[in-house]
Design a protein around this motif. Sequence first.
Motif, mmCIF file in Angstrom:
data_model
loop_
_atom_site.group_PDB
_atom_site.id
_atom_site.type_symbol
_atom_site.label_atom_id
_atom_site.label_comp_id
_atom_site.label_asym_id
_atom_site.label_seq_id
_atom_site.Cartn_x
_atom_site.Cartn_y
_atom_site.Cartn_z
ATOM 1 N N THR A 260 1.217 -0.987 0.231
ATOM 2 C CA THR A 260 0.124 -0.098 0.276
ATOM 3 C C THR A 260 0.744 1.519 0.025
ATOM 4 O O THR A 260 0.185 1.845 -0.295
ATOM 5 C CB THR A 260 -0.939 -0.142 1.158
ATOM 6 N N VAL A 261 2.001 1.497 0.277
ATOM 7 C CA VAL A 261 3.157 2.107 0.640
ATOM 8 C C VAL A 261 3.124 2.474 -0.627
ATOM 9 O O VAL A 261 3.462 3.786 -1.274
ATOM 10 C CB VAL A 261 4.060 2.266 1.768
ATOM 11 N N GLN A 262 4.448 1.492 -1.419
ATOM 12 C CA GLN A 262 5.372 0.962 -2.949
ATOM 13 C C GLN A 262 3.974 1.369 -3.679
ATOM 14 O O GLN A 262 4.361 1.917 -5.245
ATOM 15 C CB GLN A 262 5.856 0.634 -2.953
ATOM 16 N N THR A 307 11.675 -7.766 -1.825
ATOM 17 C CA THR A 307 12.313 -7.685 -0.401
ATOM 18 C C THR A 307 12.340 -6.744 0.274
ATOM 19 O O THR A 307 11.657 -5.698 -0.196
ATOM 20 C CB THR A 307 14.006 -7.405 -1.131
ATOM 21 N N PHE A 308 12.361 -7.038 1.563
ATOM 22 C CA PHE A 308 11.590 -5.522 2.414
ATOM 23 C C PHE A 308 12.669 -5.449 4.063
ATOM 24 O O PHE A 308 13.239 -6.607 3.782
ATOM 25 C CB PHE A 308 10.353 -5.827 2.465
ATOM 26 N N ASP A 309 11.988 -3.991 4.636
ATOM 27 C CA ASP A 309 12.966 -4.706 5.499
ATOM 28 C C ASP A 309 12.723 -4.683 6.411
ATOM 29 O O ASP A 309 11.591 -5.196 6.692
ATOM 30 C CB ASP A 309 14.357 -2.473 5.487
ATOM 31 N N SER A 310 12.986 -4.021 8.090
ATOM 32 C CA SER A 310 12.446 -4.699 9.081
ATOM 33 C C SER A 310 11.325 -3.591 9.880
ATOM 34 O O SER A 310 10.884 -4.807 10.131
ATOM 35 C CB SER A 310 13.479 -4.453 10.526
ATOM 36 N N THR A 314 8.597 -2.552 0.616
ATOM 37 C CA THR A 314 10.036 -2.644 -0.341
ATOM 38 C C THR A 314 10.708 -2.265 -0.235
ATOM 39 O O THR A 314 10.712 -0.860 -0.399
ATOM 40 C CB THR A 314 8.969 -3.497 -1.473
ATOM 41 N N LYS A 315 12.117 -3.274 -0.064
ATOM 42 C CA LYS A 315 13.344 -2.793 -0.354
ATOM 43 C C LYS A 315 13.540 -2.397 -2.501
ATOM 44 O O LYS A 315 13.638 -1.702 -3.117
ATOM 45 C CB LYS A 315 14.115 -2.530 -0.404
ATOM 46 N N SER A 340 15.626 -0.879 -7.970
ATOM 47 C CA SER A 340 15.709 -0.234 -6.547
ATOM 48 C C SER A 340 14.645 1.134 -6.009
ATOM 49 O O SER A 340 14.055 2.046 -7.010
ATOM 50 C CB SER A 340 16.647 0.418 -6.177
ATOM 51 N N PHE A 341 13.637 1.026 -4.979
ATOM 52 C CA PHE A 341 13.188 2.066 -4.454
ATOM 53 C C PHE A 341 13.389 3.378 -3.491
ATOM 54 O O PHE A 341 13.549 4.237 -4.137
ATOM 55 C CB PHE A 341 12.003 1.670 -3.805
ATOM 56 N N ALA A 342 14.981 2.278 -3.811
ATOM 57 C CA ALA A 342 15.536 3.988 -2.871
ATOM 58 C C ALA A 342 15.854 5.195 -3.972
ATOM 59 O O ALA A 342 16.255 6.138 -3.428
ATOM 60 C CB ALA A 342 17.152 2.969 -2.285
#
Length: 501
Positions: A260-262, A307-310, A314-315, A340-342
């Motif tokens: 829902t964020v990305q 992949t996702f962080d702690s 989603t990363k 890459s979302f970063a």
Amino acid sequence: MYRQLQLVIILTFLSILAVAQQPRKIKLIQADIMAYNKALGEGVQRIIGNAIFEHDGAYLYCDSAHLNDATNSMKAYSRVHIKSSDTLNLYGDSLYYSGDTKIAEVFDNVKLIDNKTVLTTDKLVFDRNTGIAYYLTGGHIVNEQNTLDSRRGYYHTNSKDFFFRQDVVLVNPDYVMNCDTLQYNTQSKISWFRGPTTIKGEETDIYAENGWYNTITDISEFNENARVKNGDQVLTGDSLYYERKNGFGQAFRNIQVTDTVQNIIVTGQYALYDKTQGYTLITIKPEALFIEKNDTLFMHADSLWATFDSEQKTKEVFAYYHTKFFRTDIQGMADSLIYSFADSTMRMLGDPVLWTDENQITADTIHIVSANEEMKELYLLNNAFIISSDTLGTGYNQIKGRNMTGYFTENELYRIDVVGNSETIYYVREEDGTLTGINKAFASNMSIRLRDRKIKQIVYIQKPTAVLHPEGELGPSDLFLKNFRWLSDRRPLKREDIFVW
């Protein structure tokens, strides 16, 4: 004589069987006072003080009672206690018990204790024939760390199974379950549920309409409209398997993962989720939807990884093997792809091809940088090649170099910088479309300007060599730069084409 003997034996056997099947009488073991009171009814004994009764292996304790020998029944009052076995004890304020049916009705402040299970309610019916106790007016159960409430409940004392109906709430230190129908075994600590069911934990919310949950191992399976929400991600599927303690899950058939964020939706027929390793895998006809304000990019590959962080954000998204994507203004294909979302960068690897407007773009590796849902820069690394069809003829405009950098405005390519071994073949036309000639040029570097999706200016930098050839002067092989490939038949023109390699 022989037949008469047979008849005698049969009648004797039937009489013995009839006696054996006759219900046993309720026995008074002890009491302080025993009296008769005609006001209570004919043959009714009034028992007072420390009363103990026995019936068919069960003992009943109370302060006072009315024992009816004629009906083989009794009413007990105050501090009522039935001890049915070494582990099963039933308490209440009053009781009616029939020795013929072996059914007890216990009223007010009712408590049933079986090993570590405690059931409380205001009325309980206990059938000693079947070993089933039930309530219809609300009950509360405590079983070690689990508590359970429901409107109606049935307890099978032999199998240790509870069956609950209506407004069922199971509370565990780690979660709360709400459902309409639940079966719970006090020994295995496994619950089976039916109907709309929610399980809410500190980090995970689960919904399903059929399944089971092991409250000891925290392993569960959910079916029928199953959904698991973990952080910003929601996983749905026909069937979900989940190990809550180690964050491992699997989903089968009609799977959808929503971030829902990305603003990403990924679908497929099989999914694997590993919270510890920080990834989700979806395969069997997977598709990813990157939803933007004005458009959506649709992507397919043999398998899609996220992949996702702690914090469960989603990363990256990885697409492995036979990757294709479609958006109205850009399409592409490659062996593999990483987003890459970063840095909002898409990296295309393994024979990548990109189409934007009339341009076909290839290189060993392609990077696309976006910002605010728009393409900003394009990097073509090694063996960069851009081809567009000469719209008024059968030839192809071509740009080639070692590396290229493209720049976009409002998702439209307006400038290309070529670095190293730059080459071009360009069909020069007048404003009315008349072909002036075919320009073939070489330089170390060059800069190309585009307007309205067409080349307007080429600036050759360092050691330029350019020749404008009239039409017909160049042979067929001279009209193509080395390693020319026109791949329009591979271009996805609609969403469905991403599934065709």
